[in-house]
Scaffold this active site. Sequence first.
Site, PDB file in Angstrom:
ATOM      1  N   ASP A 229     -13.817  30.042  16.240  1.00 39.00           N
ATOM      2  CA  ASP A 229     -13.407  28.700  15.795  1.00 39.00           C
ATOM      3  C   ASP A 229     -14.418  28.050  14.854  1.00 39.00           C
ATOM      4  OD1 ASP A 229     -11.036  28.696  17.193  1.00 39.00           O
ATOM      5  OD2 ASP A 229     -11.797  27.595  18.916  1.00 39.00           O
TER       6      ASP A 229
ATOM      7  N   ASP B  74     -12.715  34.355  19.532  1.00 41.73           N
ATOM      8  CA  ASP B  74     -12.213  33.164  18.866  1.00 41.73           C
ATOM      9  C   ASP B  74     -13.383  32.215  18.622  1.00 41.73           C
ATOM     10  OD1 ASP B  74     -10.280  31.499  17.882  1.00 41.73           O
ATOM     11  OD2 ASP B  74      -9.568  30.808  19.826  1.00 41.73           O
TER      12      ASP B  74
ATOM     13  N   HIS C  25      -6.716  33.016  15.422  1.00 42.49           N
ATOM     14  CA  HIS C  25      -5.768  33.711  16.303  1.00 42.49           C
ATOM     15  C   HIS C  25      -5.078  34.841  15.543  1.00 42.49           C
ATOM     16  CE1 HIS C  25      -5.230  29.887  19.028  1.00 42.49           C
ATOM     17  NE2 HIS C  25      -6.485  30.290  18.933  1.00 42.49           N
TER      18      HIS C  25
ATOM     19  N   GLU D  60       2.030  27.925  19.606  1.00 45.65           N
ATOM     20  CA  GLU D  60       0.834  28.394  18.889  1.00 45.65           C
ATOM     21  C   GLU D  60       0.497  29.822  19.281  1.00 45.65           C
ATOM     22  OE1 GLU D  60      -2.435  25.599  18.683  1.00 45.65           O
ATOM     23  OE2 GLU D  60      -3.882  27.242  18.778  1.00 45.65           O
TER      24      GLU D  60
ATOM     25  N   ASP E  63      -3.610  25.274  12.573  1.00 40.50           N
ATOM     26  CA  ASP E  63      -4.928  25.001  13.137  1.00 40.50           C
ATOM     27  C   ASP E  63      -5.932  25.709  12.250  1.00 40.50           C
ATOM     28  OD1 ASP E  63      -4.148  23.337  15.120  1.00 40.50           O
ATOM     29  OD2 ASP E  63      -4.743  24.615  16.798  1.00 40.50           O
TER      30      ASP E  63
ATOM     31  N   ASP F   6      -8.653  16.049  27.271  1.00 40.81           N
ATOM     32  CA  ASP F   6      -9.797  15.753  26.386  1.00 40.81           C
ATOM     33  C   ASP F   6     -10.103  14.273  26.400  1.00 40.81           C
ATOM     34  OD1 ASP F   6      -9.315  18.331  25.398  1.00 40.81           O
ATOM     35  OD2 ASP F   6      -8.180  17.571  23.672  1.00 40.81           O
TER      36      ASP F   6
ATOM     37  N   ASP G 225      -9.091  22.843  14.157  1.00 40.46           N
ATOM     38  CA  ASP G 225      -9.367  23.364  15.504  1.00 40.46           C
ATOM     39  C   ASP G 225     -10.626  24.218  15.374  1.00 40.46           C
ATOM     40  OD1 ASP G 225      -9.344  24.238  18.061  1.00 40.46           O
ATOM     41  OD2 ASP G 225      -7.324  25.074  18.038  1.00 40.46           O
TER      42      ASP G 225
ATOM     43  N   GLU H 106      -2.794  29.546  13.696  1.00 39.89           N
ATOM     44  CA  GLU H 106      -4.254  29.352  13.656  1.00 39.89           C
ATOM     45  C   GLU H 106      -4.926  30.587  13.066  1.00 39.89           C
ATOM     46  OE1 GLU H 106      -6.004  27.414  16.982  1.00 39.89           O
ATOM     47  OE2 GLU H 106      -7.850  28.568  16.844  1.00 39.89           O
TER      48      GLU H 106
ATOM     49  N   HIS I 298      -5.652  17.132  23.623  1.00 35.85           N
ATOM     50  CA  HIS I 298      -5.057  17.521  24.899  1.00 35.85           C
ATOM     51  C   HIS I 298      -5.202  16.300  25.817  1.00 35.85           C
ATOM     52  CE1 HIS I 298      -6.738  21.371  23.404  1.00 35.85           C
ATOM     53  NE2 HIS I 298      -5.751  21.969  24.033  1.00 35.85           N
TER      54      HIS I 298
HETATM   55  C1  XUL Z   1      -7.162  27.729  21.845  1.00 37.35           C
HETATM   56  C2  XUL Z   1      -6.517  26.790  20.915  1.00 37.35           C
HETATM   57  C3  XUL Z   1      -6.105  25.486  21.527  1.00 37.35           C
HETATM   58  C4  XUL Z   1      -4.813  24.970  20.986  1.00 37.35           C
HETATM   59  C5  XUL Z   1      -4.335  23.720  21.682  1.00 37.35           C
HETATM   60  O1  XUL Z   1      -7.616  28.880  21.253  1.00 37.35           O
HETATM   61  O2  XUL Z   1      -6.389  27.044  19.749  1.00 37.35           O
HETATM   62  O3  XUL Z   1      -7.128  24.583  21.331  1.00 37.35           O
HETATM   63  O4  XUL Z   1      -4.886  24.698  19.632  1.00 37.35           O
HETATM   64  O5  XUL Z   1      -4.198  23.893  23.037  1.00 37.35           O
HETATM   65 CO    CO Z   2      -5.538  25.974  18.169  1.00 42.32          CO
END
Ligand code: XUL
Ligand code: CO
Length: 437
Positions: free
Chosen positions: A308, A306, A270, A231, A295, A103, A338, A267, A100
Site C-alpha cells: 500500500d 500488500d 491487489h 473490491e 483504490d 476507523d 488507500d 486497487e 470504515h
Molecule cells: C485492504 C483494503 C481495504 C479496503 C476497504 O487491502 O484495500 O482497506 O479498501 O475495506
Molecule cells: Co482498498
Amino acid sequence: MAAFPDINKIKFEGPESDNPLAFRFYDESEIVEGKTMKDQLRFSVAYWHTMRGSGEDPFGAGTMVRPWEGPLDDVPNAINRVKVAFEFMEKLGAPLFCFHDRDIAPEGASLAETNKNLDQVVRAIKGEMQRTGIRLLWGTANLFSNPRYVHGAATSCNADSFAYAAAQVKKALEVTMELGGEGYVFWGGREGYQTLWNTDMKRELDHLGTFMRMAVDYAEEIGFTGPFYFEPKPREPTKHQYDFDAAACINFLRAYGLEKYVKLNIETNHATLAGHTVEHELEYAGHQGFLGSVDANTGDLLLGWDTDQFPTDIYLTTKIMLAFLKYGGIAPGGVNFDAKVRRESFEPIDLFYAHIGGMDTFARGLQLAAKIRAEGVLQRMIEERYSSWESGVGTEIEGGCHDFKTLEKYMLEKGDVDPCTSGRQELFENVVNRYVM
Ligand code: XUL
Ligand code: CO
C-alpha cells in the site's frame, strides 16, 4: 488548536516549483477532456491509513508521531481526530474521503454501545463536512479486525458472525447515507479460506451472495441509491479470497444476480497480488461495464504483499487515466488513496508529502493520457493491427454471417491465412515514451 499549524493550504505552483509543499501538476481548475482536474480525479483520503495508521508491523511497534492522539481510544479522542482529519484534508485540497465504521469510532462493550459511539462521531463528521464542503466518496464496514470474524463474516462457519456482520453493515449503510456518501464498498476482509479440508466453499459463497443481496435490499428500503462496489483482492489475509480479481468478482456478481447494483473498486496493489496489472483489471472491469472506483496505491517489486505505498510512477498513473478516459470517467467513483506512509516516515508532515506526490503523479498521468488520446497515434496503431477485421471475412464473422462450415469452405478455397504481421511491442513502448519521457 491546529494540528498542522505550520502548513498553509497546498497550492498549485507549476512544474518548475521546488516547493515540497506545493503541487506541480495538480491544478484543480485545469480543464482536461472537458472537465476540471478536480472532477476527473475525484481524490479521496483513506481515513484508516491517514488517521489510524500506526506504523506497526509484525516485527515492531507503531512509530507514527501523532501529537493530537490522546491517551484513550474513546469518543472524545475520536471526535478530536475528526477535526484533525478535516484540517488535513482542507489544507491538502482533497474533495472526498472514505472510512470504515471502526476507523472513525471506537467499539463499545456491546453492539448498542458501539452504535452509540458511532453516532456521536458521525455527528462531528457531519459538522466538519458542512463546514468544509468535503464529501464522502464511500463508506464501509470493518468485518475483519475483531476476533468474531476470525473465520470471516458473511462466509463464516459461525452463523452468529454472519448475523453480527449484517447488523454492522445495516448501521454502516445508514451512516453512509446520513453523510451523503456517494457509494458503499464491500472488501472481502476474511471472506476466503485457508484450507479446503475444513471448508464448505459452496455454502460460504451462497452465504456471501445472500449477504450482499440483504445489503442491496436494505439500501433500497432506506433509499440509498449506491452504487455498491466490490473490491477484488486475491489473498491476504486468507490464502484464497473469494474476490480474487475483477473476473472472479464479476462472475460472482452475475451468478448471484447482483450485477445491476454492484460495480468494482479496483486497487493497484491487489491487482499485482493477483498476478495482473491494474490496467488489466481496469480494462476487464471497464469493458464488462463494472468499472466503479479506484483504490490508488502501489506495491513493491521486491515485496510480495500488500505494501500500500503511495503511487509515484507516471507510467502507472498514465495507464490508469487512459482507462478512466476510455470508459467515460470515474465518477461517481474516485481515486481513493488507500495508501500509507512508510513506517520510517513517521512525522505528520510526511502525510502531506505522500498525498501531494500521489495527487501530482495522477494529475500528470491525466495530462499524458489526454495527450495520448488527442494525438491518436497509439489508437491508430491498434486499429492497424486489427485491420483484417475491417473487411472481407473479418467483417463477415463479426457480422454473424459465418459458422464453422462456411469458414471451413472459405479456408479450403483460400488454402492458408494471410501472413500475420509483427506485434511491434517495442515500437508501441517507444511511442508511449514519446509522451512520458
Ligand atoms: C485492504 C483494503 C481495504 C479496503 C476497504 O487491502 O484495500 O482497506 O479498501 O475495506
Ligand atoms: Co482498498
